[in-house]
Design a protein around this motif. Sequence first.
Motif, short mmCIF file in Angstrom:
data_model
loop_
_atom_site.label_atom_id
_atom_site.label_comp_id
_atom_site.label_asym_id
_atom_site.label_seq_id
_atom_site.Cartn_x
_atom_site.Cartn_y
_atom_site.Cartn_z
N TYR A 139 8.82 1.17 -7.87
CA TYR A 139 7.89 1.26 -6.73
C TYR A 139 8.68 1.42 -5.43
CZ TYR A 139 3.77 0.33 -3.84
OH TYR A 139 2.73 0.44 -2.95
N ASN A 140 9.72 0.60 -5.28
CA ASN A 140 10.55 0.67 -4.09
C ASN A 140 11.24 2.01 -3.93
OD1 ASN A 140 10.77 -1.40 -2.18
ND2 ASN A 140 11.60 -2.78 -3.73
N THR B 242 -0.47 11.65 -0.69
CA THR B 242 -1.28 10.59 -0.07
C THR B 242 -0.71 9.24 -0.52
OG1 THR B 242 -2.83 10.67 -1.91
CG2 THR B 242 -3.41 11.96 0.02
N GLY B 243 -1.33 8.15 -0.07
CA GLY B 243 -0.93 6.82 -0.53
C GLY B 243 -0.25 5.99 0.53
N PRO B 244 -0.01 4.71 0.21
CA PRO B 244 0.56 3.77 1.20
C PRO B 244 1.92 4.21 1.75
CG PRO B 244 0.12 2.65 -0.93
CD PRO B 244 -0.34 4.05 -1.07
N ALA B 245 2.80 4.81 0.91
CA ALA B 245 4.15 5.13 1.40
C ALA B 245 4.10 6.20 2.49
CB ALA B 245 5.05 5.58 0.25
N ILE B 246 3.35 7.27 2.26
CA ILE B 246 3.32 8.37 3.24
C ILE B 246 2.63 7.91 4.54
CG2 ILE B 246 1.13 9.47 2.46
CD1 ILE B 246 4.15 11.57 3.23
N ARG B 247 1.71 6.92 4.43
CA ARG B 247 1.06 6.38 5.64
C ARG B 247 1.93 5.30 6.30
NH1 ARG B 247 -3.41 5.48 2.18
NH2 ARG B 247 -3.04 3.24 2.33
N ASP B 248 3.06 4.97 5.65
CA ASP B 248 3.91 3.86 6.06
C ASP B 248 3.08 2.57 6.20
OD1 ASP B 248 6.37 2.75 6.56
OD2 ASP B 248 6.35 3.20 8.71
N ASP B 249 2.22 2.34 5.22
CA ASP B 249 1.30 1.20 5.23
C ASP B 249 2.03 0.01 4.58
OD1 ASP B 249 -0.62 -0.69 4.58
OD2 ASP B 249 -2.08 0.76 3.81
N LYS B 250 2.81 -0.70 5.43
CA LYS B 250 3.70 -1.75 4.92
C LYS B 250 2.94 -2.90 4.27
CE LYS B 250 7.59 -0.80 8.00
NZ LYS B 250 6.96 0.23 8.90
#
Lengths: 263, 263
Positions: free
Chosen positions: A247-248, A219-227
Amino acid sequence: MEFSTYKIVIIGAGNVATQLCLALKKSKHTIVQVYSKHKSSAGILAKSLKCDFTNQPENIDTSADIYIIAVNDDSIIEVVKHLRLIDKIVIHTSGSVDMNILAPSSKNIGVFYPLQTFSKNNKVNFKIIPICIEANNNATFRVLNSLAKSVSNKVQKINSEQRKTIHLAAVFANNFCNHLYAIASDILESANVSFDILKPLIEETSKKIKNSSPVETQTGPAIRDDKKTMSSHLKMLSQKKKYQQLYNLISKSIIDFSKKKKQ
Amino acid sequence: MEFSTYKIVIIGAGNVATQLCLALKKSKHTIVQVYSKHKSSAGILAKSLKCDFTNQPENIDTSADIYIIAVNDDSIIEVVKHLRLIDKIVIHTSGSVDMNILAPSSKNIGVFYPLQTFSKNNKVNFKIIPICIEANNNATFRVLNSLAKSVSNKVQKINSEQRKTIHLAAVFANNFCNHLYAIASDILESANVSFDILKPLIEETSKKIKNSSPVETQTGPAIRDDKKTMSSHLKMLSQKKKYQQLYNLISKSIIDFSKKKKQ
């Protein structure tokens, strides 16, 4: 099931040696002696096992069946120099050291690698710890298999190459995760928030993968591509360049995984 | 302790909405309605809560005390457009979204951020989940405090800035750790070893930090400055450049931490 019991000399008195000896003793094996170059550590462990100890390599008892070397990887070679045991069994407990390093010490050598992180004082349940075993001949393998099964229900035959890969994977899952906890703790400190607040989340994260693959539970911003969230996080880390880099890199790796999964 | 009970409309029908509503219902609050733009998700959750549901914003029940927005961060602003509730309480459950995004919807707004990773089907024990609450006035704060304490023993007053920092720390401790599990699983696959072998280690790693700081519990080649093992690991990763980069960066960060600790 009944297991043979063995007379054992333990070489080393650190976390692995301590926890392993406690488990072996519980399974009715006899620890005849503790050897460590640190006399006081040897003495403390020997006292809790009610056995002999020495810090003189020439005084190592030669009457045992099995010699377990549970010292730092780099010290194994030093210990081997002192051991000339011919037909005894000599094994080490390391994840990353080749079995053949033990060859000068005996014609019967092997590896007994318990895949767990040990502390001297945290009691562990050995029954559920995977033990990776390997030996240079069948007779030795049978003894190691019996020894390992007397303390654990999760014994696996694993060769040196596989064992090194398992050790590498364990560095990611254990050492590196622990460091991410340390980074999280450091980030919280900057906002005057106690690390305690994350502990239930950390526990649940480790539990989730018991019945699902970690790729499924991501889960989290990366897997949602939440830029938007990711760029706000990177901004918050502007004073901590190393964390920003991490982080990157991890976020990119999460995105790569999800692309592969979709293909 | 006795808590007031409230009439609640839940906006969203995902993992957080589902688990939160189950906990609220157990604590005697009344879920009067589920709203989701996805009719079937709304229907499924409403069925398990035995309440009304709708996917039409204009049909959202206006008779409740509290409106909980538990949707994706990016969708909160969309939902707010449809809510004109004047003197009701409107809250969201996000870790990274500012409270003031809710201002157009009511004069009483707040945040109710449960710090946990949720799945629809994994039952969670809400009592031990930290809940970070915030409100724009004292009366609203008191209601949120009572609502949160009715489901959890770990309620904390946390402002928007702190909450964003907590969310960032949680990304490291949860999302990024989970990804390291995925990498470990991928590495094992290359040696034909099942990921199951790492599960006891992963569990113990997360348990170790319950009573010690993660800086204290750090183990592994990097903290020992064991260059031989690290270079052998990097060699093993030569076909996986991204993992190599990560290995290098995290190892360097572990070494930095240990230097700081020694100072």
